[in-house]
Design a protein around this motif. Structure first.
Motif: not given
Length: 326
Positions: A123-127, A250-254, A276-291
């Motif tokens: 998570t922290l790579y995408h927060m 609370d740095y994992p999702r800081g 609360a949006k940690a997973l949303a940031y991960e999804v957005a970055d993953m889809e950007a990576a796929i793109a």
């Protein structure tokens, strides 16, 4: 680009958060795979997901699945990674992505051979906070990074059948919580540590219950990490520079960091993103990576962290898991 179809492999807490993140964007998971079929059905009914596989392996052969999120226990990851990547699926995999460096190297090679994105759900790579802090650091206003201090401690009741202490489920502090602390260290250090010292206290089952780790890289930056599964600590990260220091709780999702400037003692609060949006940031970055922007998922950092964990656990602690002894 068309909307990607996500499937979850696993129906635990993370799978629920993944579905909720997609719903926040007006989307849903495409399909559900789970070892226990009834649980998969219940999960799908809860969220109105249209597809549940009769067996886990069906998710890998479904031509309509683009991305698989693996959230099963980490000792199961490599077998699922082999099947998913081999079938040409993009994969976002819960931490710890594998048990060791050899497994991760195999998975990375498979992803490259099949031209798909493989990433760890760190998570922290995408927060947004961490991206903003990198901008502050790059400005030079804090000076040079000297020292990082990391804490992560949970108090878990002694239940040796629980996954936290169960060697057969790859339990222990390192793979469960240490991966967060070391990922934080790697994010801010200018290069991966090349000098590593550690001490460990083992649980009765033989997994690591408590540990202290000291790391130094070629630039002289140092880090200390304190982990425990049987003593509560705050999830606190401290970055010490020559002109100030940064504290993140609370740095994992800081979402908030406080900077104290040493010259006059004044503080500055940096806020970005929402926990609360940690997973949303991960999804957005993953889809950007796929793109096309594959660097955004930081697989290079994941590999550095896995190399550190493997070295510490096996070479310094003599700790292995049954899968590694076969």
């Amino acid at each position: 680009m068309r909307e990607l179809n996500w499937a979850t492999l696993g129906c635990g807490v993370i799978a629920n958060q993944l579905e909720q993140a997609l719903e926040g964007e007006g989307r849903k998971l495409y399909a559900v795979a789970n070892r226990t079929h009834d649980k998969g059905v219940a999960f799908a009914e809860k969220y109105g997901i249209g597809k549940v596989y009769d067996t886990i392996d069906d998710v890998f052969t479904d031509p309509d699945v683009d991305v698989i999120y693996i959230s099963t226990p980490h000792n199961t990851h490599i077998n699922f990674l082999r099947k998913a990547l081999g079938a040409g699926k993009h994969v976002l995999c819960e931490k710890s992505i594998t048990l060791n460096s050899e497994e991760l190297n195999e998975a990375v090679a498979l992803a490259a051979a099949n031209n798909v994105v493989l990433a760890e759900a760190m998570t922290l790579y995408h927060m947004p906070l961490y991206k903003k802090l990198n901008e502050v650091i790059a400005s030079g206003k804090l000076g040079e990074l000297k020292l990082i201090q990391m804490n992560f401690g949970s108090y878990k009741e002694y239940d040796m059948a629980n996954r936290f202490f169960n060697r057969n489920l790859a339990g222990g502090a390192m793979l469960d919580i240490g991966v967060y602390a070391l990922s934080f260290v790697r994010w801010f250090m200018s290069s991966t540590p090349d000098q590593i010292l550690s001490q460990v206290k083992l649980a009765p089952t033989g997994v690591d219950e408590q540990a202290g780790i000291l790391l130094t890289n070629k630039d002289g930056q140092m880090a200390t990490v304190t982990l425990s599964l049987h003593a509560k600590q705050p999830k606190r990260g401290l970055l010490s520079f020559d002109k100030g220091y940064v504290e993140i709780y609370d740095y994992p999702r800081g979402e908030r960091a406080t900077i104290t400037y040493v010259e006059d003692g004044h503080t500055e609060v940096i806020e970005a993103g929402e926990t609360a949006k940690a997973l949303a940031y991960e999804v957005a970055d993953m889809e950007a990576a796929i793109a096309g922007d594959r660097s955004i998922m930081h697989l290079d950092y994941t590999r550095d962290v896995m190399d550190m964990m493997t070295l510490i656990r096996r070479a310094q602690w003599g700790l292995s898991y049954p899968e590694e002894e076969q």
